[in-house]
Design an enzyme around this catalytic site. Sequence first.
Site, PDB file in Angstrom:
ATOM      1  N   CYS A   1      21.356  -2.375  -0.719  1.00 25.93           N
ATOM      2  CA  CYS A   1      21.154  -3.384   1.200  1.00 25.93           C
ATOM      3  C   CYS A   1      20.228  -4.089   0.711  1.00 25.93           C
ATOM      4  O   CYS A   1      19.874  -4.194  -0.324  1.00 25.93           O
ATOM      5  CB  CYS A   1      20.975  -2.349   2.109  1.00 25.93           C
ATOM      6  SG  CYS A   1      19.118  -1.139   2.465  1.00 25.93           S
TER       7      CYS A   1
ATOM      8  N   ASN B   1      15.791  -1.361   1.019  1.00 30.73           N
ATOM      9  CA  ASN B   1      15.912  -0.292   0.496  1.00 30.73           C
ATOM     10  C   ASN B   1      15.721   0.640   1.440  1.00 30.73           C
ATOM     11  O   ASN B   1      14.827   1.772   0.967  1.00 30.73           O
ATOM     12  CB  ASN B   1      15.811  -0.344  -0.848  1.00 30.73           C
ATOM     13  CG  ASN B   1      16.388   1.194  -1.945  1.00 30.73           C
ATOM     14  OD1 ASN B   1      15.743   1.167  -2.788  1.00 30.73           O
ATOM     15  ND2 ASN B   1      17.025   1.740  -1.271  1.00 30.73           N
TER      16      ASN B   1
ATOM     17  N   CYS C   1      16.115   0.850   5.388  1.00 35.08           N
ATOM     18  CA  CYS C   1      16.793   1.627   6.055  1.00 35.08           C
ATOM     19  C   CYS C   1      17.784   1.895   6.273  1.00 35.08           C
ATOM     20  O   CYS C   1      18.502   3.066   6.090  1.00 35.08           O
ATOM     21  CB  CYS C   1      17.316   0.818   7.383  1.00 35.08           C
ATOM     22  SG  CYS C   1      15.628  -0.185   7.677  1.00 35.08           S
ATOM     23  N   ARG C   2      19.362   0.671   5.578  1.00 35.44           N
ATOM     24  CA  ARG C   2      20.637   1.770   5.492  1.00 35.44           C
ATOM     25  C   ARG C   2      20.649   2.132   4.266  1.00 35.44           C
ATOM     26  O   ARG C   2      22.111   3.255   4.160  1.00 35.44           O
ATOM     27  CB  ARG C   2      21.519   0.170   5.042  1.00 35.44           C
ATOM     28  CG  ARG C   2      21.352  -0.447   7.255  1.00 35.44           C
ATOM     29  CD  ARG C   2      21.803  -1.631   6.812  1.00 35.44           C
ATOM     30  NE  ARG C   2      21.361  -2.999   6.158  1.00 35.44           N
ATOM     31  CZ  ARG C   2      21.043  -4.214   5.386  1.00 35.44           C
ATOM     32  NH1 ARG C   2      23.302  -4.720   6.352  1.00 35.44           N
ATOM     33  NH2 ARG C   2      20.610  -4.668   4.965  1.00 35.44           N
ATOM     34  N   SER C   3      20.311   1.181   2.650  1.00 38.92           N
ATOM     35  CA  SER C   3      21.068   2.037   1.498  1.00 38.92           C
ATOM     36  C   SER C   3      20.353   4.129   1.699  1.00 38.92           C
ATOM     37  O   SER C   3      20.526   4.544   0.781  1.00 38.92           O
ATOM     38  CB  SER C   3      21.120   1.516   0.036  1.00 38.92           C
ATOM     39  OG  SER C   3      19.328   0.830  -0.009  1.00 38.92           O
TER      40      SER C   3
ATOM     41  N   ASP D   1      22.484  -4.341   9.470  1.00 33.50           N
ATOM     42  CA  ASP D   1      20.449  -4.738   9.767  1.00 33.50           C
ATOM     43  C   ASP D   1      20.367  -4.274  10.826  1.00 33.50           C
ATOM     44  O   ASP D   1      20.016  -4.430  11.941  1.00 33.50           O
ATOM     45  CB  ASP D   1      20.425  -5.488   8.964  1.00 33.50           C
ATOM     46  CG  ASP D   1      19.016  -5.919   8.911  1.00 33.50           C
ATOM     47  OD1 ASP D   1      18.012  -4.438   9.497  1.00 33.50           O
ATOM     48  OD2 ASP D   1      18.404  -6.831   7.574  1.00 33.50           O
TER      49      ASP D   1
END
Length: 156
Positions: free
Chosen positions: A10, A13, A15-17, A127
């Site tokens: 993301c 690095n 939150c999402r990934s 995001d």
Amino acid sequence: MKKPAFLFVCLGNICRSPVAEGVFRHKIIESGLGDKVQIDSAGTAAWHVGKAPDGRMIDAAHARGYDLSRLRARQAVAQDFYDYDFILAMDRENFSNLQEICPRDPRAKLVLFLDYAAGCGEQEVPDPYFGGVDGFYHVIDLVERASDGLIESLDL
Ligand code: 4NP
């Protein structure tokens, strides 16, 4: 044979990934494939290198049964295209930033992660960083679906 290797990417690095890494690892272990694959995550930006995931994502993931507390952020680099088989971008901006550092002869296949979440109605993992707590749970819903689809697609 070398283990198939998966890198989730993301922007930051944090939150999402990291949650994609944690959810995918959890599901891989549940499927009994824990020793057969290699998994990591990275960000296209360097802002948060060395930091733990965002506390809001750690808390949401913990509430859904995933432990992200030991993960630390790193930046994606060109070498990742030689070290991984799949690089899974969370959104199109991540995808195009990754294309910019992709060497001419990559080993990795670069894909949008939600290509594996057929029928979810979304193509990108949004995001959650500047939004409310619901956004973090929505990210987890999406990465759970995509992780199931990715695991189903593997011939392990
Ligand atoms: P991520 O979210 O890409 O899912 O880790 C973000 C984290 C940090 C920032 C933006 C998005 N930031 O602007 O610092």
